[in-house]
Design a protein around this motif. Sequence first.
Motif, short mmCIF file in Angstrom:
data_model
loop_
_atom_site.label_atom_id
_atom_site.label_comp_id
_atom_site.label_asym_id
_atom_site.label_seq_id
_atom_site.Cartn_x
_atom_site.Cartn_y
_atom_site.Cartn_z
N MET A 24 -61.92 0.32 38.44
CA MET A 24 -62.28 -0.72 39.40
C MET A 24 -61.65 -2.06 39.03
O MET A 24 -61.05 -2.74 39.86
N MET A 28 -59.40 -4.87 41.19
CA MET A 28 -59.95 -6.19 41.50
C MET A 28 -59.01 -7.29 40.98
O MET A 28 -58.74 -8.29 41.67
N ALA A 139 -63.04 -1.39 45.64
CA ALA A 139 -62.23 -2.24 44.76
C ALA A 139 -60.77 -2.21 45.19
O ALA A 139 -60.09 -3.24 45.23
N LEU A 144 -65.36 -4.77 48.54
CA LEU A 144 -66.60 -4.65 47.78
C LEU A 144 -67.71 -5.50 48.40
O LEU A 144 -67.44 -6.53 49.02
N MET A 165 -61.92 -10.38 46.07
CA MET A 165 -62.21 -8.99 45.63
C MET A 165 -63.14 -8.24 46.57
O MET A 165 -63.15 -7.01 46.61
#
Lengths: 306, 306
Positions: A24, A28, A139, A144, A165
């Motif tokens: 993840m 990000m 991600a 998210l 993100m």
Amino acid sequence: MTRDNKNSDRSEANNIGFIGLGSMGSRMAAHLCARGYRVRGHDVRAEARAAFEKEGGIWADAAKDAALGADFLVLMVVNVGQAEQLLFEAGVLDALPKESGVVLMATCPAADVERISKAVAKAGRSFVDAPVSGGVAGAASATLTIMAACANETFARAKPVLQAMGDKVHHVGSSPGQGALVKTINQLLCGVHLAAAAEAVSLGAQADIDPQVLINIFSESSASSWMLRDRGSRMIAGEPQVTSAIDIFVKDLGIVLDAGQRLKAPTPLASIAQQMFLAVSGQGFGQVDDSQVVRAYRAMTSVSGR
Amino acid sequence: MTRDNKNSDRSEANNIGFIGLGSMGSRMAAHLCARGYRVRGHDVRAEARAAFEKEGGIWADAAKDAALGADFLVLMVVNVGQAEQLLFEAGVLDALPKESGVVLMATCPAADVERISKAVAKAGRSFVDAPVSGGVAGAASATLTIMAACANETFARAKPVLQAMGDKVHHVGSSPGQGALVKTINQLLCGVHLAAAAEAVSLGAQADIDPQVLINIFSESSASSWMLRDRGSRMIAGEPQVTSAIDIFVKDLGIVLDAGQRLKAPTPLASIAQQMFLAVSGQGFGQVDDSQVVRAYRAMTSVSGR
């Protein structure tokens, strides 16, 4: 989106430290780079370096070097133990400039987040409690859900960073720990919904009703839940793919019960749901897909294979 | 859709008897008329006549007259007591031609449906157990979910009739009672999801997290359920509109528990959920909106107004 739009759509924060470039975190961090942030990143796995540099990141050999000159330091590590070790033992907090902030995005119990936030505040840095939901898919696509808890002025500064993100950035409260609790409550609902789906198909199985028919009907009726739609078919498959294991919900629902006990809020449905996941773990299936909570119900009625 | 397409998209069944022209039944019968079926209808309330005739229906003064010459007789009455009174005491079953079928669309416990279906079969008529979900809105737009249980050959003949009223027609099994059980299990999930939403916002309230923020987040996360999205905002409103009362879930979850006991299938989550609705009923709020199950959680923690 290019790295040229340095001054559009974000606060004056330009320099981001990022520790935890896993499945993840790497995605990000890549979105932060794409938005024009100068990102210094670190991961315990040196093999994370190549992919990160390819996205435009600046590799830091030591964790504390990621914090040098950062406006915000993002922690996307595995658990609270890693976060504390990095901040307070590996010198990351000391390396972070005084006017800067720590953004804890890993999933941690609320009580632990409160403790960390107090230590960070005592050291004169601001703190953003900002767990996420949406998994690797969220991600990768910067979609998210981010549940942030921090002082208003800190949120105002951190918001553009978070929006790079996630597309659902919520300011859930001003006290760090509240974000972690929202994530905890999210898991309460996921765990109860999953166990309820298992209870439903198991009741039907006792009357010889095809579980796939039930899943099909309930996926588009008032009985639907995200978990039922996502996990239903895997619940009745022989050897389902594991996207998240039984023991994750044993742990997450344990965190729910601990939070309830600390806040003196009874959570009877969550307590029953945890017992069901625990039963499957006790059968030796803690590592199978969480949809297999249905095995607890099957075991109770000894109806094998349904 | 016009009344001219008499021979398209349906079986040889042309004549439908329809008893129970209430808020849902009147709309379902109207769709049958619109598809070209010859519908003879009856309702205990004589004032239902005008609207029914306007849709093209043929009014029957006595219930048993609705069954005369019918290929299928639809019962959309209030409860199982009315269905049995009509069929076995008011002469409706005797008036129905021998080769025809009874379609029970009212929501009834599975055990009662089994009993009625046996008596109907003994009298030489076929039987379709076909409860619906989707409410008045689904009835009005012919988008009901219909959960039918009957022999295959009966289903083949009844299917076009059912499809005139619902766009999600499922053949859930060959034994009458299975349809009723699927509807029962649907309510298991609805009741558990609603109580879980209450448990979630109540846990958050203990940490001063705005319940509307939680509802907003969980409506679009992995924690979402149809009930949470539909009832969430009403749960935290002062005097919410009543679309379905607390006591409906006390009853429906009672039917779930009875079915579980009869089938020897434990339903621990449903049992806890029922206790929560029962608590609110015991507080004297059995007639308030079912979203107010949250009052059980509030009462436990004595946090008024949250």
